[in-house]
Design an enzyme around this catalytic site. Structure first.
Site, PDB file in Angstrom:
ATOM      1  N   GLU A  86      31.825  24.248  79.914  1.00 25.82           N
ATOM      2  CA  GLU A  86      31.181  24.702  78.683  1.00 25.82           C
ATOM      3  C   GLU A  86      31.754  26.026  78.204  1.00 25.82           C
ATOM      4  OE1 GLU A  86      27.173  23.564  78.772  1.00 25.82           O
ATOM      5  OE2 GLU A  86      26.552  24.764  77.058  1.00 25.82           O
ATOM      6  N   GLU A  98      34.789  25.263  76.498  1.00 26.75           N
ATOM      7  CA  GLU A  98      34.459  24.667  75.205  1.00 26.75           C
ATOM      8  C   GLU A  98      34.127  25.754  74.188  1.00 26.75           C
ATOM      9  OE1 GLU A  98      31.077  22.090  75.461  1.00 26.75           O
ATOM     10  OE2 GLU A  98      31.477  21.068  73.576  1.00 26.75           O
ATOM     11  N   CYS A 117      22.187  20.902  78.669  1.00 27.39           N
ATOM     12  CA  CYS A 117      21.758  20.495  80.008  1.00 27.39           C
ATOM     13  C   CYS A 117      20.302  20.044  80.044  1.00 27.39           C
ATOM     14  CB  CYS A 117      21.981  21.628  80.996  1.00 27.39           C
ATOM     15  SG  CYS A 117      21.423  23.202  80.388  1.00 27.39           S
ATOM     16  N   SER A 147      26.935  21.010  72.876  1.00 24.06           N
ATOM     17  CA  SER A 147      28.068  20.957  73.777  1.00 24.06           C
ATOM     18  C   SER A 147      28.243  19.503  74.212  1.00 24.06           C
ATOM     19  CB  SER A 147      27.788  21.832  75.002  1.00 24.06           C
ATOM     20  OG  SER A 147      28.629  21.464  76.069  1.00 24.06           O
ATOM     21  N   LYS A 166      14.790  13.953  82.993  1.00 30.83           N
ATOM     22  CA  LYS A 166      15.998  13.544  83.738  1.00 30.83           C
ATOM     23  C   LYS A 166      15.958  12.060  84.082  1.00 30.83           C
ATOM     24  CE  LYS A 166      18.256  17.482  84.183  1.00 30.83           C
ATOM     25  NZ  LYS A 166      19.524  17.647  83.479  1.00 30.83           N
ATOM     26  N   GLU A 179      25.318   5.557  78.115  1.00 33.38           N
ATOM     27  CA  GLU A 179      26.652   6.155  78.020  1.00 33.38           C
ATOM     28  C   GLU A 179      26.971   7.039  79.227  1.00 33.38           C
ATOM     29  OE1 GLU A 179      24.131   6.744  76.021  1.00 33.38           O
ATOM     30  OE2 GLU A 179      23.821   8.896  75.758  1.00 33.38           O
ATOM     31  N   CYS A 201      13.444  25.294  83.286  1.00 34.33           N
ATOM     32  CA  CYS A 201      13.195  24.195  84.231  1.00 34.33           C
ATOM     33  C   CYS A 201      12.154  24.542  85.290  1.00 34.33           C
ATOM     34  CB  CYS A 201      14.487  23.785  84.918  1.00 34.33           C
ATOM     35  SG  CYS A 201      15.846  23.614  83.771  1.00 34.33           S
TER      36      CYS A 201
END
Lengths: 122, 596, 584
Positions: C280, C283, C300, C320, C359, C367, C504
């Site tokens: 990232e 990126e 994420c 991203s 998750k 994908e 999280c």
């Protein structure tokens, strides 16, 4: 409406319209409207009463009709009831006389004696 | 040519449903046929009040009140009364032989005992004509307020009058306005509660249908008093005629500049919009109503903060009932002292009641506070039909309670009714006689409450449901020992624990019927018997052998074949098969079937 | 004018700040008033009527809503109050599905606790029970309306905090139910699977879709090579399931327990987090240098991704393309690791333990199987792991510590802090200067992006470029920031979005704490402390220093953003409608 005066003006105008619905003790003019009365022209008499009262802005007098009063030879007949119940019977009326009655009896509290039944019977 | 006669026809919802529009159409037809359509004016008005005798037609100048008029009567009325001047006596209400027909209603208790303040224009003016409202001093109070009085003076006058909220709670109106007025905020709101949800109540509906301008005028006065420029009328969608009349009235008032900017040339501006309810009784509750206007789920919230401080969109808001508003213009015009001279010490003015149930003169009456129940039921209401014995009068709808015969001489006012275990409510008054079962009545009201509970708080959401389940069991003959005590326990906790007035008052019908008619409950539970003979599950239909002629008619009518016997010998009902529909009893010509 | 008022509660004089409630004042004085629907800062509506007190009004008032005032006399406990509370609770119990013994919340249920607290020995008012169908079609969240007490905490969190509004109260009175529009299953709504509703729920009406059975099955399958990775936030929360105080780090015991459960290898997701930073960060540098789409927004958080797909589809290009650390790890395991260890990737079963319910949804995204095999086979929440540990009879508290396994067992401090809001941003900013210039700057502890404020900003100057960054947590706050960006009122190069408030550590899969604990403790801050602690104690604190990661590039991926990286470690997104146009 921008002022209270405008409101008052509307009130005056409209009151004339609906005053007929007030049920308080007021002066009543009752016009005989049975067959004899109608034949003798009572309708015109009644119209004359209504128009004259309207012209003079008199709102606390009602005009209504009734059936045969009984003295058919004297038609058109109209009876004026005072607020206190006193009654004046007018006979052999026409539009002109009706207007005079309004002017003198209603407005000036002076019954038009010469039109009354009393006067005729003498 | 000026109209020489006015025909007033009631166009309240009740009479409309009984064909008053058709009557008007026929009138037009026959007047035209007689060539007198220009001399006679037909006027649509609001509710006269004596709904039992509707459709009502009043013809002036004579003041003849005709009742139970049907479209077929119109021809006669036109020919006799309007053309020939002969009163149609058979249709006349009151003393048919009164010499002066205008006085025929003088001794009709229904009208004679009333003092119409809130209903002053209902049945007198055409509600769709603002001029007629103005003719009867309409908007003169608003004019006086904004040009001659300060906002505080207006509030003081309302306070002095002692007017209390007519929606049910009876909170002093002047005080409510005072709270909102002293809030400092650039935006405040004036709301009108026209959600009228009590079953059987139609006081507000009649005012809205018969005299919508009085509400608009009063709201504008309120706006002036508290410093608001925007009002909302929250009206239940089940009142389409009221909504339509309000819309017309608002348009007319705006046209005349009586709503909008710079009223009467002052810098006071005020406008009113309508918001429709969506079928929830709970939206008659103050905070739920405002939440509904905001577009959210109509649920109440806790108070404080009170709406006068933080209401609609968190702005200071006052909410008053339609009938409360209907009194405001008169208080300003005739003075607080005049208003305070009517009624009792703590309950000033008049109250409109929707009288229904087992009573002769069902309809709408407005009486001074302090009138006794006895007067309302017997002098005004005409007593109980069929000579049945009075049992109780229910006031306050699903939030109220029953008042039994021993309290008939109680003067009606807010505090007296609460002391008796009931409440004024919005004005519903349902009369019950010896054929009504009080347990069944309590169940009826609780059913309503269960259906209308918003569901936010457990005491109301679940508590009323559980109470209803117990009542259902009791009325089905399955009452158990301890059920009555359970009802009382639940009732007390729901009253104390519920979030809003709906829940807090939901147990009242049960508590009140328990207070005065506990013996009926006990008969249901302990003896499995319904003393009034209403609760079907506990009724037994039986044939009296001595009276039965053996004609077999009942057996033929019975839908489940529960009756058997031989011709000319007494028949017998099989109670196991009997579904208690009562058809046999209705068809017996010899009164040989009884239920107990 | 004093900012405080003095009131009397149960005869005790209490000083309380103006504007506070009777409930707050009572707690400060050590007086406990029971609550059910109250959840601090999330649901304060006075609906359940458990906290009623006597303030001298016509009826009892809800303490959680009633404002304090000078001279107010409050009674919190009297025979009548107790009776009213008991009757109310009995009523709630009478319409509740009482299958406590088999309920997922048994022993951690606020209704159970209340019943005990109020000494309920009998439910006097039983009656009709509704029989609602359970909605378990979603990959992440299961709704059981039969256990619902209609406290509306879930509705509040979904509507007001997350601004998704996938559920709300429907119907009226006894028939009120919390459901999705038109009673459609949750999976057909814009529900983002964040699971905040689950951790808000006081009872067992909401729970995660269980994967425990499937994991037990895999573990007993001799043919499979079952490995597990644990997210950073798990180690900060797992302890609470074993009565450790909130914020206790139990990393070592967690690893031991997982080994005892039978996992062939226990890996640390943090390693993949370092990998994510490499990809990232590269990126970001690439977009800045080549006028790419900015701001770059982190990817994420699968709850955030779904939110973006539903509500901000026009910003999908800002996201991203990096997979989340969980999925990068799975891809690495079924490619690099499989090759290196000579294991058939078809036999590798990857389980991840996450603080997150979204998750579970992410693992099922079609994908995310770029190796030819799904990156992740099953996801367990922190709570589910605790269930398994207890079911296996493991005495967690007395375990020795263990280390994660190689080759994916080493992580830098930057990887650990991924679990807290601001962690991804801080980790990235620790590496971006190096990725841009080849040299580290002095910034390691970038405290300005830590903490629970709604929006945090940072500016890092590298080679004359002022890189502006923003951090936001909770989807409601994300919405506000995105609207600002769209309106041109704010400009950033890099934005970190985490769906869950606090990041999280406060995810939908973390241990559930009752409202009474959350009254005094900010879970978000307390659990995050554990992670920052582990970061402080790490030898390596910047992702690009992780030798494991560097080896991965050396041996397999060549370079960050390279062709293989793109194939295996990057993904794409899909615009989604909110509700079908025609509902039949």
């Amino acid at each position: 409406m921008k002022s209270i005066e405008e409101l008052k003006a509307i009130k005056e105008r409209a009151l004339k319209e609906i005053s007929i619905r007030e049920n308080e003790n007021k002066v009543r003019i009752v016009v005989g409207m049975a067959t004899c009365g109608i034949a003798a022209g009572a309708k015109g008499v009644m119209s004359a009463f209504i128009e004259e009262l309207n012209k003079r802005n008199i709102q606390d007098v009602t005009v209504s009709m009734t059936g045969c009063i009984g003295i058919c030879r004297h038609e058109p007949i109209a009876e004026v009831y005072e607020a206190n119940g006193e009654k004046t019977t007018y006979i052999k009326l026409d539009a002109e006389k009706a207007r005079r009655i309004v002017a003198e009896h209603i407005v000036n509290q002076q019954p038009v004696i010469e039109f009354t039944i009393g006067a005729a019977e003498k | 040519m000026v109209c020489r006669s006015h025909i007033l026809i009631c166009n309240g919802t009740g009479c409309v449903a009984s064909k008053s529009p058709e009557i008007m159409a026929k009138l037009n037809e026959h007047l035209a046929a007689n060539g007198i359509e220009k001399e006679v004016k037909i006027v649509k008005t609001g509710c006269f009040g004596l709904c039992e005798k509707g459709p009502i037609m009043v013809i002036y100048p004579e003041g003849a009140t005709y009742c139970h008029v049907s479209p077929d009567d119109v021809e006669e009325i036109v020919n006799e009364h309007l053309v020939k001047g002969r009163i149609v006596k058979r249709l006349l209400l009151g003393d048919k032989d009164a010499e002066d027909v205008a006085k025929s209603l003088e001794n009709v208790g229904f009208f004679a005992r009333q003092q119409r303040v809130a209903l002053r224009n209902c049945g007198v003016i055409n509600p769709e004509n603002i001029d007629e409202y103005i003719a009867r001093d309409g908007y003169a109070a608003l004019a006086k307020a904004v040009t001659e009085m300060t906002p505080q003076q207006v509030i003081d006058e309302i306070k002095k009058s002692g007017l209390r909220g007519r929606g049910g709670a009876g909170f002093p109106t002047g005080l409510k306005w005072q709270f909102a007025a002293q809030e400092v905020n650039d935006q405040k709101y004036v709301c009108c509660n026209a959600d009228e949800g009590d079953p059987g109540a139609f006081m507000d509906r009649s005012v809205l249908e018969g005299d919508p301008h009085t509400v608009l005028e009063a709201m504008a006065i309120a706006g002036y008093a508290i410093g608001s420029n925007q009002g909302y009328i929250y009206v239940r969608a089940e009142y389409p005629i009221a909504v339509q009349r309000l819309k017309i009235a608002i348009d007319q008032a705006r046209e005349y500049g009586l709503l909008g900017k710079n009223i009467f040339g002052t810098n006071f501006s005020f406008d009113v919009d309508i918001r429709l309810g969506a079928g929830a009784f709970v939206c008659g509750e103050e905070t739920a109503l405002m939440t509904s206007i905001e577009g959210k789920r109509g649920e109440p919230r806790t108070r404080p903060p009170f709406p006068a401080v933080k209401g609609l969109w968190e702005k200071p808001t006052i909410l008053n009932n339609v009938e409360t508003y209907a009194n405001i213009p008169m208080i300003l015009l005739k003075g607080a002292e005049w208003f305070a001279s009517i009624g009792t010490e703590k309950s000033k003015g008049t109250k409109v009641f929707a009288v229904g149930g087992n009573i002769n003169n069902t309809g709408l009456v407005e009486i001074p506070m302090g009138t006794t129940l006895r007067e309302v039921i017997y002098d005004i209401g005409g007593g109980i039909p069929k000579g049945k014995a009075f049992k109780a009068a229910q006031t306050g709808g699903p939030s109220g309670g029953c008042i039994p015969a021993q309290h008939l001489d109680t003067p009606i006012d807010y505090d007296n009714l609460i002391a008796l275990g009931s409440m004024m409510g919005s004005g519903g008054l349902i009369v019950m006689d010896e054929d009504n079962c009080m347990v069944d009545i309590a169940k009826f009201f609780l059913e309503f409450t269960v259906d209308e509970s918003c569901g936010k708080c457990p005491p109301c959401r679940i508590g009323t449901k559980r109470m209803h389940e117990i009542l259902e069991r009791i009325t089905e003959g399955k009452g158990e020992e301890g059920d009555i005590e359970k009802l009382e326990t639940l009732a007390e906790s729901i009253k104390q624990g519920a979030l809003c007035g709906l829940g807090q008052t939901a147990p009242n019908p049960v508590l009140s019927t328990l207070r005065y008619f506990r013996d009926e409950y006990e008969a249901h539970v302990k003896e499995k018997r319904c003393p009034a003979g209403v609760c079907k599950a506990m009724l037994n239909f039986s044939i009296i052998p001595e009276k039965c002629k053996g004609c077999s008619l009942c057996a033929k009518k019975c839908p489940v074949g529960a009756i058997s016997g031989e011709i000319k010998k007494p028949y017998v009902i099989d109670t196991a098969k009997c579904i208690k529909c009562g058809v046999c009893m209705d068809s017996c010509k010899f009164a040989a079937i009884e239920k107990k | 004018m004093s900012e405080f008022v003095t009131l009397t509660i149960d005869g005790k004089e209490v000083k309380a700040p103006k504007g506070s409630t009777v409930l707050e004042a009572a707690r400060s004085a050590g007086i406990n008033i029971p609550t059910l629907c109250f959840l601090k800062d999330i649901n304060e509506i006075g609906a359940c009527r458990m906290c009623i007190v006597d303030v001298g009004a016509r009826s009892f008032q809800a303490a959680c809503m009633y404002p304090v005032s000078e001279g107010l006399k409050v009674i919190t406990n009297s025979p009548k109050i107790r009776e009213t509370r008991k009757v109310t609770l009995e009523l709630i119990l009478s319409s509740h599905e009482k299958k406590c013994l088999t309920c997922v919340r048994s022993k951690n249920c606020e209704l159970q606790t209340l019943a005990k607290e109020l000494n309920i020995k009998d439910i006097r008012f039983e009656g009709e029970l509704q029989n609602y169908p359970i909605d378990d079609l979603s990959h992440s969240v299961v709704r059981d309306p039969n256990k619902c007490v209609l406290c509306r905490r879930c509705v509040s969190v979904c509507k007001n905090v997350q601004t998704v509004s996938a559920i709300d109260t429907m119907g009226r009175g006894y028939k009120t139910i919390v459901a999705s529009p038109f009673h459609m299953p949750l999976k057909d709504t814009p529900c983002v699977n964040c699971g905040q509703c689950i951790v808000a729920c006081p009872v067992g009406a909401l729970r995660e879709k269980s994967s425990v059975e499937k994991v037990w099955e895999a573990l007993s399958n001799k043919d499979l090579h079952v490995v597990v990775q644990t997210a950073p936030a798990v180690r900060a929360g797992l302890g609470e399931e074993f009565d450790y105080p909130v914020g206790t780090r139990v990393t070592g015991k967690m690893v031991t327990a997982l080994k005892m459960l039978g996992f062939a290898k226990v890996f640390d997701t943090d390693t993949a987090a370092d990998l994510t930073i490499m990809e990232e960060g590269t990126e970001l540098v690439d977009r800045i240098k080549n006028n790419g789409k900015l701001p770059l927004i982190t990817s994420c958080s699968p709850g955030w991704i779904k939110f973006c797909e539903h509500f901000y589809p026009d910003m999908l290009d800002n996201l991203s393309t990096c997979k989340s650390p969980q999925n990068m790890f799975g891809a690495v395991l079924k490619s690099y690791y499989a090759e290196k260890m000579g294991i058939d990737p078809a036999k590798i079963f990857v389980v991840s333990v996450m603080p997150c319910t979204a998750k579970k949804y992410e693992a099922e995204r079609p994908e995310l199987a770029s190796t030819g095999y799904p990156d992740i086979d099953e996801v367990l929440t922190t709570r589910e792991l605790a269930e398994m540990i207890k079911e296996a009879g493991i005495d967690f508290k007395n375990l020795e510590d263990s280390q994660f396994d190689d080759p994916m067992g080493e992580a830098t401090g930057a990887g650990v802090i991924f679990g807290a809001t601001g962690g991804v941003m801080e980790a990235a900013l620790r590496s971006v200067p190096y990725l841009l210039t080849g040299k580290d700057d002095d910034n390691v502890d970038i405290k300005v992006v830590r903490g629970v404020e709604t929006v945090k900003e940072a500016e890092v100057e590298v080679n004359g470029i002022k890189i502006k960054a923003a951090v936001v947590h909770g989807l409601g706050n994300a919405r506000k920031l995105l609207d600002k960006i769209k309106a041109g009122e704010a400009e950033y190069h890099f934005v970190e979005v985490m769906a869950c408030p606090g990041g999280c550590v406060n995810g939908g899969g973390q241990p559930i704490q009752p409202a009474s604990v959350r009254f005094d403790l900010d879970l978000r801050a307390e659990r995050a402390k554990a992670l920052y602690e582990e970061d402080q104690g790490s030898t390596m604190r910047r992702s690009h220093q992780n030798p494991r990661v560097l080896k991965m590039y050396e041996e397999y991926f060549e370079k960050p953003g390279g062709h293989k990286s793109h194939k295996l470690l990057h993904t794409h997104y899909v615009a989604r409608e909110n509700y079908p146009e025609n509902l039949e």
